[in-house]
Design a protein around this motif. Structure first.
Motif, PDB file in Angstrom:
ATOM      1  N   UNK A  93       0.775  -1.245   0.000  1.00 22.00           N
ATOM      2  CA  UNK A  93       0.000   0.000   0.000  1.00 22.00           C
ATOM      3  C   UNK A  93       0.801   1.286   0.000  1.00 22.00           C
ATOM      4  N   UNK A  94       2.092   1.207  -0.222  1.00 21.32           N
ATOM      5  CA  UNK A  94       2.941   2.411  -0.227  1.00 21.32           C
ATOM      6  C   UNK A  94       2.586   3.360  -1.367  1.00 21.32           C
ATOM      7  N   UNK A  95       3.078   4.608  -1.251  1.00 21.50           N
ATOM      8  CA  UNK A  95       2.766   5.635  -2.257  1.00 21.50           C
ATOM      9  C   UNK A  95       3.624   5.481  -3.510  1.00 21.50           C
ATOM     10  N   UNK A  96       3.365   4.430  -4.246  1.00 20.59           N
ATOM     11  CA  UNK A  96       4.216   4.027  -5.367  1.00 20.59           C
ATOM     12  C   UNK A  96       4.398   5.130  -6.410  1.00 20.59           C
ATOM     13  N   UNK A  97       3.377   5.922  -6.647  1.00 18.20           N
ATOM     14  CA  UNK A  97       3.483   6.945  -7.696  1.00 18.20           C
ATOM     15  C   UNK A  97       4.368   8.115  -7.293  1.00 18.20           C
ATOM     16  N   UNK A  98       4.766   8.144  -6.050  1.00 20.08           N
ATOM     17  CA  UNK A  98       5.678   9.195  -5.590  1.00 20.08           C
ATOM     18  C   UNK A  98       7.132   8.733  -5.650  1.00 20.08           C
TER      19      UNK A  98
END
Ligand code: FES
Length: 131
Positions: free
Chosen positions: A47-52
């Motif tokens: 669930x990490x902020x992959x797009x960042x």
């Protein structure tokens, strides 16, 4: 399905990204090959902020005659994003994890209309407590 205007076409240059919230959903918007691609900003790993994460061309490891590493180079076309939490790497065009086809980013539909980029967000299903 709700549609949101999120950017003007000229807001993103080729290879750039933008992360925003539309309809309560975090989204990463990318521009590649002149078109817009959007993914939910939630890594399928944990669930990490992959797009960042950081964007770079896919690395190709090259082996020498003995099979030992002999160098590496960057792929001419494939562009990946790396999740900042644990380093999972995804092809930005397909959303597929580079090491496992089982992990995929969740797509968000994009539409270019009148010089503006829109995204379509599926209505979330409300879950009650079952009482
Ligand atoms: S949450 Fe993205 S790699 Fe773990």
């Amino acid at each position: 399905m709700a549609e949101y205007r999120v950017a003007r076409e000229g807001d993103l240059a080729e290879g750039e990204k933008r992360v925003f919230v539309a309809g309560g959903v975090e989204i990463g918007l990318f521009r590649l090959d002149g078109r817009f691609i959007a993914w939910r900003n939630a890594c399928p790993h944990q669930g990490g902020p992959v797009c960042q994460g950081r964007i770079f061309r896919r690395v190709i490891a090259e082996a020498g005659e003995t099979g030992r590493p002999a160098g590496r180079r960057y792929h001419e076309r494939d562009v990946n994003i790396v999740c900042p939490w644990h380093g999972a790497e995804f092809d930005i065009r397909t959303g597929v994890h580079v090491g496992s086809g089982l992990l995929r980013l969740a797509p968000v539909a994009t539409l270019l209309r009148d010089g503006a980029v829109h995204v379509a967000i599926a209505d979330e299903v409300e879950h009650g407590d079952g009482a």
